[in-house]
Design a protein around this motif. Sequence first.
Motif, PDB file in Angstrom:
ATOM      1  N   ASP A 183      10.382   6.533   2.443  1.00  0.00           N
ATOM      2  CA  ASP A 183       9.850   5.260   1.968  1.00  0.00           C
ATOM      3  C   ASP A 183       8.331   5.313   2.141  1.00  0.00           C
ATOM      4  O   ASP A 183       7.819   5.248   3.263  1.00  0.00           O
ATOM      5  N   ASP A 184       7.599   5.412   1.045  1.00  0.00           N
ATOM      6  CA  ASP A 184       6.155   5.635   1.103  1.00  0.00           C
ATOM      7  C   ASP A 184       5.353   4.357   0.885  1.00  0.00           C
ATOM      8  O   ASP A 184       4.201   4.406   0.459  1.00  0.00           O
ATOM      9  N   LYS A 243       4.089  11.757  10.365  1.00  0.00           N
ATOM     10  CA  LYS A 243       3.700  13.049   9.797  1.00  0.00           C
ATOM     11  C   LYS A 243       2.613  13.682  10.671  1.00  0.00           C
ATOM     12  O   LYS A 243       1.452  13.822  10.278  1.00  0.00           O
ATOM     13  N   ILE A 244       3.014  14.047  11.869  1.00  0.00           N
ATOM     14  CA  ILE A 244       2.135  14.756  12.802  1.00  0.00           C
ATOM     15  C   ILE A 244       2.891  16.019  13.194  1.00  0.00           C
ATOM     16  O   ILE A 244       3.859  15.968  13.969  1.00  0.00           O
ATOM     17  N   SER A 277       0.845  -1.194   0.000  1.00  0.00           N
ATOM     18  CA  SER A 277       0.000   0.000   0.000  1.00  0.00           C
ATOM     19  C   SER A 277       0.879   1.242   0.000  1.00  0.00           C
ATOM     20  O   SER A 277       2.026   1.207   0.433  1.00  0.00           O
ATOM     21  N   LYS A 278       0.320   2.328  -0.458  1.00  0.00           N
ATOM     22  CA  LYS A 278       0.980   3.629  -0.346  1.00  0.00           C
ATOM     23  C   LYS A 278       0.610   4.271   0.984  1.00  0.00           C
ATOM     24  O   LYS A 278      -0.488   4.087   1.497  1.00  0.00           O
ATOM     25  N   THR A 279       1.549   5.032   1.548  1.00  0.00           N
ATOM     26  CA  THR A 279       1.270   5.729   2.787  1.00  0.00           C
ATOM     27  C   THR A 279       1.623   7.208   2.673  1.00  0.00           C
ATOM     28  O   THR A 279       2.571   7.580   1.975  1.00  0.00           O
ATOM     29  N   SER A 280       0.859   8.024   3.382  1.00  0.00           N
ATOM     30  CA  SER A 280       1.162   9.454   3.498  1.00  0.00           C
ATOM     31  C   SER A 280       1.344   9.828   4.969  1.00  0.00           C
ATOM     32  O   SER A 280       1.267  11.007   5.328  1.00  0.00           O
ATOM     33  N   GLN A 281       1.613   8.806   5.809  1.00  0.00           N
ATOM     34  CA  GLN A 281       1.663   9.034   7.249  1.00  0.00           C
ATOM     35  C   GLN A 281       3.071   9.252   7.785  1.00  0.00           C
ATOM     36  O   GLN A 281       3.260   9.365   9.003  1.00  0.00           O
ATOM     37  N   ASN A 282       4.070   9.292   6.919  1.00  0.00           N
ATOM     38  CA  ASN A 282       5.441   9.528   7.388  1.00  0.00           C
ATOM     39  C   ASN A 282       6.099  10.626   6.563  1.00  0.00           C
ATOM     40  O   ASN A 282       5.650  10.963   5.463  1.00  0.00           O
ATOM     41  N   ILE A 283       7.182  11.185   7.103  1.00  0.00           N
ATOM     42  CA  ILE A 283       7.843  12.309   6.445  1.00  0.00           C
ATOM     43  C   ILE A 283       9.309  12.355   6.860  1.00  0.00           C
ATOM     44  O   ILE A 283       9.668  11.936   7.970  1.00  0.00           O
ATOM     45  N   ASN A 284      10.148  12.830   5.954  1.00  0.00           N
ATOM     46  CA  ASN A 284      11.571  12.994   6.250  1.00  0.00           C
ATOM     47  C   ASN A 284      11.760  14.014   7.376  1.00  0.00           C
ATOM     48  O   ASN A 284      11.047  15.016   7.442  1.00  0.00           O
ATOM     49  N   LEU A 317      -5.959   2.155   7.782  1.00  0.00           N
ATOM     50  CA  LEU A 317      -6.822   2.522   6.658  1.00  0.00           C
ATOM     51  C   LEU A 317      -6.070   2.401   5.339  1.00  0.00           C
ATOM     52  O   LEU A 317      -6.603   1.897   4.337  1.00  0.00           O
ATOM     53  N   GLU A 318      -4.824   2.850   5.311  1.00  0.00           N
ATOM     54  CA  GLU A 318      -4.004   2.710   4.099  1.00  0.00           C
ATOM     55  C   GLU A 318      -3.642   1.249   3.857  1.00  0.00           C
ATOM     56  O   GLU A 318      -3.623   0.783   2.707  1.00  0.00           O
ATOM     57  N   LEU A 319      -3.360   0.539   4.934  1.00  0.00           N
ATOM     58  CA  LEU A 319      -3.022  -0.877   4.847  1.00  0.00           C
ATOM     59  C   LEU A 319      -4.156  -1.689   4.217  1.00  0.00           C
ATOM     60  O   LEU A 319      -3.915  -2.665   3.491  1.00  0.00           O
ATOM     61  N   ASP A 320      -5.379  -1.271   4.478  1.00  0.00           N
ATOM     62  CA  ASP A 320      -6.553  -1.993   3.975  1.00  0.00           C
ATOM     63  C   ASP A 320      -6.870  -1.666   2.520  1.00  0.00           C
ATOM     64  O   ASP A 320      -7.854  -2.189   1.971  1.00  0.00           O
ATOM     65  N   ASN A 321      -6.053  -0.814   1.889  1.00  0.00           N
ATOM     66  CA  ASN A 321      -6.292  -0.442   0.491  1.00  0.00           C
ATOM     67  C   ASN A 321      -5.027  -0.680  -0.339  1.00  0.00           C
ATOM     68  O   ASN A 321      -4.415   0.261  -0.858  1.00  0.00           O
ATOM     69  N   PRO A 322      -4.628  -1.948  -0.487  1.00  0.00           N
ATOM     70  CA  PRO A 322      -3.398  -2.252  -1.225  1.00  0.00           C
ATOM     71  C   PRO A 322      -3.583  -2.161  -2.734  1.00  0.00           C
ATOM     72  O   PRO A 322      -4.697  -2.280  -3.248  1.00  0.00           O
ATOM     73  N   TYR A 323      -2.477  -1.932  -3.426  1.00  0.00           N
ATOM     74  CA  TYR A 323      -2.524  -1.951  -4.891  1.00  0.00           C
ATOM     75  C   TYR A 323      -1.839  -3.186  -5.456  1.00  0.00           C
ATOM     76  O   TYR A 323      -1.881  -3.419  -6.664  1.00  0.00           O
ATOM     77  N   ILE A 324      -1.224  -3.988  -4.573  1.00  0.00           N
ATOM     78  CA  ILE A 324      -0.648  -5.276  -4.978  1.00  0.00           C
ATOM     79  C   ILE A 324      -1.054  -6.302  -3.924  1.00  0.00           C
ATOM     80  O   ILE A 324      -0.941  -6.046  -2.720  1.00  0.00           O
TER      81      ILE A 324
END
Length: 426
Positions: free
Chosen positions: A172-173, A241-242, A136-143, A285-292
Motif C-alpha cells: 500500500d503506497d 524500507k530500511i 500522498s505517495k510513499t516509498s518508505q515501505n516494502i513487502n 516529507l512525503e506527507l507534506d507533498n500531497p497530490y489530493i
Amino acid sequence: MKIGLSRASITPVNLESVNSLNSDNFISILDNIYCNIIALDSNASNALFISLDLVWVDNIFCENLINLIKSKFKFKEENIVISATHAHTSPQIVDKFSNCIFNSDEYRKFLTNVVFKTVGFAIDNMIDGYGKISVSKTSQNINRRKLIFNLKSFLRFKRVIANRPNKEGVVDDQIVSIRFYDNNDTPVGMFINFSAHPTLAKMQSISSDYPGSISNLMIKRHGRLFVTCFFQGFCGNIKPKIIKRNTHNVGNIGLKFLLNLFDRVAFQKDLNKERIVDYAKAIILELDNPYIVLKFDQINIKSIIRKIKLKTNINDSNKGAILRIQILKIGSKFAFIAMNGEIFSEYSVWIRRQLQKNGIIIMSNGYSGGMIGYIPTSKAIKEGGYEVNGSLELFGMSTGFSNFIERDIKKTINEILFELNMLKKL
C-alpha cells in the motif's frame, strides 16, 4: 465542526509490571509512549478516535473502555475507534497469547484510567474548526514476504517464504492524512494512516518507534498541544524500507561461497533513536507533498460494525476466529475502515480500487478493536510462511485459516459499503 484533542503519557511507572512482546522485562525507556485522542462533533454526528502507542489491544480491553465511555459520553460503539500503533517495543497487554508472559493487570487498570480521563478532557475542551484530507505517495515501505532458497530448502530444491524485502510484492503506497485547524487556521492535530511494522527500535527499551517520532516532530513544528493520531495501516506483510546486505563470516570457504549464492538482502533493526527519527522525517516529507487535498467543515457519520467467523483449514465449527470489521463513512468522500488483525496490504489496495471510481478516500486501519492474528490472502495461505503458519501458536491457534477467508472478508466488506451507499451495486 467541533474538534476535541488531548494527549497523555501511558508510559508504565513500574517497568517490572509489564512485559515486552517477546516476554522479556524492559530494562529502560527510550522514549515515552502516549494515548492520542481526537473527537469530532457536527450536526448531531460525532466520533471518537483513540490511538495508543501499544503493540496491540484485545477485545476485552476495548469492550470495557467502550462501555466506560458510553456510560458518560454520547458516542455510539460503532463511532468509537480504539487502535494500537503496533510498536513492538511497547507493553504487551493481551493475556491470551500462548508464548507471551502476561503480567499487566496493574498496567491495564492504569491504562484504562488514563485513556478515560484523556477522552473526557478532549470532549470538555472542544473548539470550532475544520479539516483537510490529503493523499500522498510513499516509498518508505516494502513487502516483507519473498520466495527464496536458503541452505535447507536448497537441498530440497524448493523455495520458501522468508522475511525479506520484496520489491516485487504488493504494498500500500499511500499515506492518507487529515489535518485539523482551528478557525484561525492554526494547525491543532492530525490523523496519519501509513503502513509499515514499527520494528526499528531495540526490544529491551520501551519506545513508540517511528509513529512516536512522527508525533514528536509534529509537536516541534506546531507546538506542545498538537495531537497526532497515528493509525497503522494494513501492514501484516509490510515493513519499513530500511534494508541491508548480509555478509557471512564463516571460516569454511566452500560454505561461505554456498551461502553467498542465497538471498542476502535483509531488514535492518535495533536502530538508534537518531535513525528512527530520520525515518520519521522521510515519511513527513512525503506527507507534506500531497497530490489530493479536500477541505471539510461538517461531518455526517454513518457507521457499521460487523463480525464474521473466519474458518480454519479443517472443517470444525469450534475452530477459527471472529473478525471485527468497522467502517465509518464520514461525509461523502471519506471512509475509515478498521479491523482487529494484522491485515495483509492486498486488502487495502483492493478496497481503494473499489472506491476510487466514486472519488472516496479511505484510511485502512489494522490493530483496531482487538487482535486475532494475521489475516492473509488466499495466495499467501497457499504459499505458507511465518504469518500463515509460524505465528499460529502466538495467537492461540492450532491450525491455519481456510483458503476461503479472502472471499468471505471481501464479500462482507462489499455488503457494508453497499449499505453505506459507497458502492452502487454488489
